[in-house]
Design a protein around this motif. Structure first.
Motif, PDB file in Angstrom:
ATOM      1  N   HIS A 137     -13.123  20.474  -3.292  1.00  0.00           N
ATOM      2  CA  HIS A 137     -14.054  19.356  -3.480  1.00  0.00           C
ATOM      3  C   HIS A 137     -13.866  18.346  -2.349  1.00  0.00           C
ATOM      4  CE1 HIS A 137     -10.840  17.431  -6.392  1.00  0.00           C
ATOM      5  NE2 HIS A 137     -10.321  17.845  -5.275  1.00  0.00           N
ATOM      6  N   SER A 140     -13.538  15.320  -2.730  1.00  0.00           N
ATOM      7  CA  SER A 140     -12.589  14.286  -3.170  1.00  0.00           C
ATOM      8  C   SER A 140     -11.251  14.423  -2.446  1.00  0.00           C
ATOM      9  CB  SER A 140     -12.354  14.382  -4.681  1.00  0.00           C
ATOM     10  OG  SER A 140     -13.556  14.252  -5.393  1.00  0.00           O
ATOM     11  N   ARG A 180     -14.837  27.547  -3.897  1.00  0.00           N
ATOM     12  CA  ARG A 180     -14.225  27.840  -5.195  1.00  0.00           C
ATOM     13  C   ARG A 180     -14.443  29.302  -5.542  1.00  0.00           C
ATOM     14  NH1 ARG A 180     -16.085  22.648  -8.874  1.00  0.00           N
ATOM     15  NH2 ARG A 180     -15.538  21.091  -7.301  1.00  0.00           N
ATOM     16  N   GLN A 202     -20.888  19.446  -1.086  1.00  0.00           N
ATOM     17  CA  GLN A 202     -20.814  18.224  -1.885  1.00  0.00           C
ATOM     18  C   GLN A 202     -20.985  17.001  -1.013  1.00  0.00           C
ATOM     19  OE1 GLN A 202     -16.993  18.440  -3.951  1.00  0.00           O
ATOM     20  NE2 GLN A 202     -18.044  18.951  -5.849  1.00  0.00           N
ATOM     21  N   GLU A 230     -19.575  13.134  -1.253  1.00  0.00           N
ATOM     22  CA  GLU A 230     -18.688  12.201  -1.938  1.00  0.00           C
ATOM     23  C   GLU A 230     -19.101  10.786  -1.568  1.00  0.00           C
ATOM     24  OE1 GLU A 230     -16.219  13.813  -3.550  1.00  0.00           O
ATOM     25  OE2 GLU A 230     -14.864  12.209  -4.193  1.00  0.00           O
ATOM     26  N   PHE A 251     -17.962   8.946  -6.538  1.00  0.00           N
ATOM     27  CA  PHE A 251     -18.785  10.002  -7.135  1.00  0.00           C
ATOM     28  C   PHE A 251     -18.730  11.232  -6.242  1.00  0.00           C
ATOM     29  CE2 PHE A 251     -21.954   7.845  -4.400  1.00  0.00           C
ATOM     30  CZ  PHE A 251     -22.517   8.921  -3.732  1.00  0.00           C
ATOM     31  N   GLY A 252     -19.034  12.391  -6.818  1.00  0.00           N
ATOM     32  CA  GLY A 252     -19.143  13.620  -6.047  1.00  0.00           C
ATOM     33  C   GLY A 252     -20.340  14.391  -6.567  1.00  0.00           C
TER      34      GLY A 252
END
Ligand code: PHE
Length: 415
Positions: free
Chosen positions: A110, A112, A134, A148, A150, A268-269
């Protein structure tokens, strides 16, 4: 470089018993679809950037949020998990769910993973786009690589309370507080509520900007180790609620250890594929990896705010017709064969049939045993992007191709 190391983006990583990256997934590293001009994921990223640039400006009209889209997807396990307070035995770390280069290095799961280092570098408001990896099943909505965005925003006491009446009397932190479903132990309820309100308003404005006014949105409570309270935003899509992002008030311990202990923050993601699939009605996540011009050209707009009318490639059925002809030059003379080349024929088909021609392939070749003449048979697949072709429409074009081939290439039709 050998069996005992893995090469990624020009760096070599020694293998160990954690190593589980596959050549297939490694081949995606560096594709950077989010940085490929006019790719749908790039387009969404650009639209989100443009929105944040124009909606949130600092004191001198400069953008508040900085944007970062070039961070390497190769991160340390520390970045991906430890820096986010994810415990050593947390199930999200298991090799079955992640791509490890080795025990200490992995492909980020992610965006993050970069929160902590970005905060430590002094940024108070930033967006970060990137590819994430993933291990998962492969189906219409799951692919081992996705993208993603972020977002992080930090607030000092002054920034948070300056617009509140008697704000100078409020504070971000309290001692002796308790962790409840609504707040972390060291936060005051008033500070958390303002941060949470700003977070939800920011994200609602974003999706409203992307999807238009009548989009239905709902918030669902959830859990992340690095935010509290935490929420998921769902949007109504084709009579169903679809999760598009996770977010929350950042864990204070994360900010404390990143040198921003005097501030509160939200993060947020969001999944770029998810948004693009809803926005453009793209039915299958694998399409994002398509190199097919018929897919990509639909997103090539002059202005990123121009609406996209995505037309599914396979929506209208194809029709095919075969064309056979004798090559010029009788009795197999070399001279005759050389005067015909495949590419001439392809070009002719394209110039007559235009975009209706999806594919041309040689399906049969025949040399007459007595005369030595050679005959070729091509199959032409016709498909229109906007409607179903009729047999009559296709026959008309096909006959034009037959005639043009005789006139321009000197072949003799076997029509
Ligand atoms: N990283 C989380 C995920 O991938 C999303 C998230 C980002 C949640 C930031 C909260 C804050 O699911």
């Amino acid at each position: 470089v050998g069996q005992d190391s893995v090469e990624v983006l020009g760096h070599s990583f020694p293998r160990d018993h954690f190593t589980n990256v596959t050549p297939k997934v490694l081949s995606k590293v560096g594709r950077n679809l989010h940085n490929q001009a006019h790719h749908p994921l790039w387009l969404i990223k650009e639209r989100i950037k443009a929105h944040f640039y124009s909606a949130y400006t600092g004191r001198w009209g400069t953008p508040l949020f900085s944007v970062h889209d070039n961070l390497s997807p190769v991160v340390t396990v520390e970045q991906n998990f430890d820096s986010l307070l994810i415990p050593p035995d947390h199930p999200s770390r298991k090799p079955g769910d992640n791509y490890y280069l080795n025990r200490t290095t992995m492909l980020r799961a992610h965006t993050s993973a970069h929160q902590s280092e970005m905060v430590r570098s002094g940024l108070d408001a930033f967006l970060l786009a990137g590819d994430v990896y993933r291990r998962d099943e492969i189906n219409a909505s799951h692919y081992p690589v996705f993208h993603q965005m972020e977002g992080v925003r930090l607030f000092s006491s002054h920034e948070l309370f300056s617009k509140v009446k008697n704000g100078e009397e409020l504070s971000l932190f309290e001692s002796g507080g308790r962790r409840t479903p609504h707040k972390q132990e060291m936060h005051t309820l008033e500070a958390v509520k303002l941060v949470e309100f700003d977070l939800k308003r920011t994200l609602t404005r974003l999706v409203t900007h992307l999807f238009g006014e009548d989009l239905e949105v709902r918030w669902v409570d959830c859990y992340f180790p690095f935010t509290h309270p935490s929420f998921e935003m769902e949007v109504r899509f084709q009579d169903d609620w679809m999760e598009v992002l996770g977010c929350g008030v950042m864990e204070q311990e994360l900010l404390n250890s990143s040198g921003a202990g005097n501030k509160l923050g939200w993060a947020f993601g969001l999944g770029l594929e998810r948004l693009a699939m809803v926005l453009y009605s793209i039915p299958d996540i694998r399409l994002f990896w398509s190199q097919d011009e018929r897919f990509l050209k639909q997103f090539r707009v002059q202005d990123i705010h121009q609406p996209i009318c995505f037309q599914l490639l396979s929506k209208y059925p194809p029709l095919h017709n075969d064309i056979s002809f004798w090559l010029p030059g009788s009795r197999g003379s070399e001279e005759g064969r050389e005067s015909f080349t495949q590419n001439d024929f392809y070009e002719l088909v394209r110039s007559v049939g235009g975009d209706l021609v999806e594919k041309v392939s040689l399906v049969d070749e025949f040399t007459h045993p007595k005369t030595g003449r050679r005959s070729l048979c091509y199959r032409i697949v016709y498909r229109h992007m906007e409607h179903t072709l009729t047999q009559q429409e296709v026959r008309l074009i096909h006959q034009q191709i037959e005639r043009a081939a005789e006139v321009e290439l000197g072949v003799q039709g076997r029509y």
